[in-house]
Design an enzyme around this catalytic site. Sequence first.
Site, PDB file in Angstrom:
ATOM      1  N   GLU A 168      20.879  34.082  37.972  1.00 15.75           N
ATOM      2  CA  GLU A 168      21.026  33.272  36.824  1.00 15.75           C
ATOM      3  C   GLU A 168      21.526  31.900  37.210  1.00 15.75           C
ATOM      4  O   GLU A 168      21.346  30.877  36.482  1.00 15.75           O
ATOM      5  CB  GLU A 168      22.305  33.908  35.951  1.00 15.75           C
ATOM      6  CG  GLU A 168      21.663  35.465  35.519  1.00 15.75           C
ATOM      7  CD  GLU A 168      22.661  35.636  34.365  1.00 15.75           C
ATOM      8  OE1 GLU A 168      23.797  35.563  34.605  1.00 15.75           O
ATOM      9  OE2 GLU A 168      22.171  36.074  33.146  1.00 15.75           O
ATOM     10  N   LYS A 378      20.589  38.137  24.942  1.00  9.93           N
ATOM     11  CA  LYS A 378      21.715  37.681  25.847  1.00  9.93           C
ATOM     12  C   LYS A 378      23.100  37.164  25.230  1.00  9.93           C
ATOM     13  O   LYS A 378      24.153  37.646  25.618  1.00  9.93           O
ATOM     14  CB  LYS A 378      21.135  36.892  27.069  1.00  9.93           C
ATOM     15  CG  LYS A 378      22.180  36.526  28.077  1.00  9.93           C
ATOM     16  CD  LYS A 378      22.249  37.252  29.255  1.00  9.93           C
ATOM     17  CE  LYS A 378      23.343  36.818  30.098  1.00  9.93           C
ATOM     18  NZ  LYS A 378      23.423  37.638  31.185  1.00  9.93           N
TER      19      LYS A 378
HETATM   20  C1  LIG Z   1      27.558  33.966  37.515  1.00 13.13           C
HETATM   21  C2  LIG Z   1      27.982  35.263  37.111  1.00 13.13           C
HETATM   22  C3  LIG Z   1      27.174  35.828  35.929  1.00 13.13           C
HETATM   23  C4  LIG Z   1      27.474  37.222  35.484  1.00 13.13           C
HETATM   24  N1  LIG Z   1      26.699  37.602  34.637  1.00 13.13           N
HETATM   25  C5  LIG Z   1      26.951  38.898  34.101  1.00 13.13           C
HETATM   26  C6  LIG Z   1      26.224  39.333  32.918  1.00 13.13           C
HETATM   27  O1  LIG Z   1      25.234  38.640  32.317  1.00 13.13           O
HETATM   28  N2  LIG Z   1      26.761  40.734  32.255  1.00 13.13           N
HETATM   29  C7  LIG Z   1      27.631  41.345  32.701  1.00 13.13           C
HETATM   30  O2  LIG Z   1      28.221  42.342  32.290  1.00 13.13           O
HETATM   31  N3  LIG Z   1      28.415  40.671  33.868  1.00 13.13           N
HETATM   32  C8  LIG Z   1      28.017  39.744  34.401  1.00 13.13           C
HETATM   33  N4  LIG Z   1      28.707  39.118  35.583  1.00 13.13           N
HETATM   34  C9  LIG Z   1      29.742  40.107  36.116  1.00 13.13           C
HETATM   35  C10 LIG Z   1      31.125  39.812  35.468  1.00 13.13           C
HETATM   36  O3  LIG Z   1      31.432  38.515  35.335  1.00 13.13           O
HETATM   37  C11 LIG Z   1      32.468  40.610  36.004  1.00 13.13           C
HETATM   38  O4  LIG Z   1      32.059  41.953  36.608  1.00 13.13           O
HETATM   39  C12 LIG Z   1      33.507  40.425  35.292  1.00 13.13           C
HETATM   40  O5  LIG Z   1      34.136  39.390  35.350  1.00 13.13           O
HETATM   41  C13 LIG Z   1      34.755  41.460  35.718  1.00 13.13           C
HETATM   42  O6  LIG Z   1      35.711  41.513  34.748  1.00 13.13           O
HETATM   43  P1  LIG Z   1      37.180  41.549  35.342  1.00 13.13           P
HETATM   44  O7  LIG Z   1      37.944  41.599  33.940  1.00 13.13           O
HETATM   45  O8  LIG Z   1      37.266  43.014  36.113  1.00 13.13           O
HETATM   46  O9  LIG Z   1      37.619  40.443  36.216  1.00 13.13           O
HETATM   47  P2  LIG Z   1      37.469  38.921  36.160  1.00 13.13           P
HETATM   48  O10 LIG Z   1      36.719  38.530  35.108  1.00 13.13           O
HETATM   49  O11 LIG Z   1      37.244  38.186  37.333  1.00 13.13           O
HETATM   50  O12 LIG Z   1      38.922  38.524  35.658  1.00 13.13           O
HETATM   51  C14 LIG Z   1      40.270  38.649  36.577  1.00 13.13           C
HETATM   52  C15 LIG Z   1      41.192  37.839  36.157  1.00 13.13           C
HETATM   53  O13 LIG Z   1      42.300  38.041  37.125  1.00 13.13           O
HETATM   54  C16 LIG Z   1      42.969  36.910  37.402  1.00 13.13           C
HETATM   55  N5  LIG Z   1      43.390  36.966  38.724  1.00 13.13           N
HETATM   56  C17 LIG Z   1      42.782  37.213  39.820  1.00 13.13           C
HETATM   57  N6  LIG Z   1      43.294  37.219  40.734  1.00 13.13           N
HETATM   58  C18 LIG Z   1      45.009  37.009  40.345  1.00 13.13           C
HETATM   59  C19 LIG Z   1      45.929  37.055  41.105  1.00 13.13           C
HETATM   60  N7  LIG Z   1      46.067  37.490  42.733  1.00 13.13           N
HETATM   61  N8  LIG Z   1      46.916  36.553  40.355  1.00 13.13           N
HETATM   62  C20 LIG Z   1      47.080  36.285  39.009  1.00 13.13           C
HETATM   63  N9  LIG Z   1      45.837  36.561  38.400  1.00 13.13           N
HETATM   64  C21 LIG Z   1      44.769  36.717  39.088  1.00 13.13           C
HETATM   65  C22 LIG Z   1      41.688  35.674  37.205  1.00 13.13           C
HETATM   66  O14 LIG Z   1      42.389  34.287  37.035  1.00 13.13           O
HETATM   67  C23 LIG Z   1      41.006  36.347  35.885  1.00 13.13           C
HETATM   68  O15 LIG Z   1      41.651  35.831  34.634  1.00 13.13           O
HETATM   69  C24 LIG Z   1      28.616  37.901  36.067  1.00 13.13           C
HETATM   70  C25 LIG Z   1      29.217  37.350  37.074  1.00 13.13           C
HETATM   71  C26 LIG Z   1      28.962  36.122  37.545  1.00 13.13           C
HETATM   72  C27 LIG Z   1      29.868  35.304  38.533  1.00 13.13           C
END
Ligand SMILES: Cc1cc2nc3c(=O)[nH]c(=O)nc-3n(C[C@H](O)[C@H](O)[C@H](O)COP(=O)(O)OP(=O)(O)OC[C@H]3O[C@@H](n4cnc5c(N)ncnc54)[C@H](O)[C@@H]3O)c2cc1C
Length: 405
Positions: A168, A378
């Site tokens: 992407e 998308k």
């Molecule tokens: C470029 C890219 C494209 C993607 N495209 C897709 C897609 O098309 N479809 C899809 O389903 N998935 C996609 N993904 C994957 C998706 O983004 C992740 O699976 C998703 O973000 C996971 O969600 P989460 O809530 O577990 O964590 P995150 O979204 O990573 O959120 C974690 C949060 O925790 C906070 N945090 C982390 N560590 C700490 C700490 N020590 N102390 C305090 N706060 C902290 C961060 O600030 C953040 O707000 C993509 C990822 C990337 C990088």
Amino acid sequence: MEIMTEVVILGAGYAGLRALGVLQKSKEDIHVTLVDRNDYHYEAADLHEVAAGTQDQERILFDINDVVKNDKTTFIKGNVVNINREQKVVEVSDQPELHYDYLIVALGFVSESFGIPGVDENALSMVDVDQALNIRKHLEDQMAEYTRTQDEEHLKIIVCGMGFTGFELVGALVEAKPTLAKLAGVSPEKIKIVTVEASTHLLPMFPEKLADYGTKQLVAWGVEMLNGKMIKAIKPDTVVYQDSEDKNDLAEVTAKTIIWTTGVRGSKVMTDAGFAEKRGRVLVNKDLTDPDFSDVFIVGDVAAAMDEASGRPFPTTAQIALVMGHLAAENIIHKVNGEATKEFAFKSLGTVASIGNAHAFGLVGKTTVKGYLASVAKKGIMDKSLLETGGFKEVLSKGRFDFYH
Ligand SMILES: Cc1cc2nc3c(=O)[nH]c(=O)nc-3n(C[C@H](O)[C@H](O)[C@H](O)COP(=O)(O)OP(=O)(O)OC[C@H]3O[C@@H](n4cnc5c(N)ncnc54)[C@H](O)[C@@H]3O)c2cc1C
């Protein structure tokens, strides 16, 4: 007097905010403390567009306080450094300890270097908004450097790793070529994008024909792909890779911009706090609890939930993080009410990979979608995520009904 149940949510990403939404709506006597290192939520799945400069960061983030209901929730901006599950306490830097009755760990992903030398020092990673903005600035600086030096190395971009994220990102970079070229005062064809990837079988989440379609599009748009090339080291402005089956057959490709999208792992806090993790992910129970502590729920990219159909853990995606966050919150409400918890189940909305803003390909249900219509699908999936974390207000304020402007 009834005692209020204290739920602490770590991380305000997809999983954490979805859990917050469910808990804030509950009628039970629950107080939530939400912790994130930023005071904004960002859509990590859109970071590649910010890095390429095809989308402004404001469009993919919103203020966490916009979704916090003050009578139910306290938001703390801070860095989570440790979790003591025996004592039921979380350590946040520069803050008093937080005690919980139930904990939801949703700390998301960090970049993984796989121990390859030079990655941290010589490649740019893209796992949060600051890093995405850093890539964008770096690219703009390289274009300016070209105007000074006429050294074409400044016009070259290497993307390491052609998984979903790398793919992407390359799509967005192709789209950014005319803008970058203008800054450098050259024609767009002069901006060279090279990818280096260990596998020869790209995008295994799609049927081979569909993955080939995506690859051919990028090649048609001038991307040079080095597939089946294991990266061995990153040196300043240089990617060293194994060129053939022979381990000693090393080759190099050079550029002033090297971006690392080879892999991610779950938050390092999972390792530091002694969770039963592998690459920062914990194989959770069916109701998403920690195998060692039933008052701790682990969701999103720090969790591995087993998919019985494939016999492998579900992949880490925003869609799955949202469903996990929802279920963890519901299961806490069940526990508070003395009811049985529910098991995690997931039905995909579809998997669609974008190649720039107006082109995409993927699967919606069992149907293959390609081109402009796929990009509409998308954006629909991404807007559903925003709706589930931020609500209608955020979808409207980000102008996200206006898909192409
Ligand atoms: C470029 C890219 C494209 C993607 N495209 C897709 C897609 O098309 N479809 C899809 O389903 N998935 C996609 N993904 C994957 C998706 O983004 C992740 O699976 C998703 O973000 C996971 O969600 P989460 O809530 O577990 O964590 P995150 O979204 O990573 O959120 C974690 C949060 O925790 C906070 N945090 C982390 N560590 C700490 C700490 N020590 N102390 C305090 N706060 C902290 C961060 O600030 C953040 O707000 C993509 C990822 C990337 C990088």
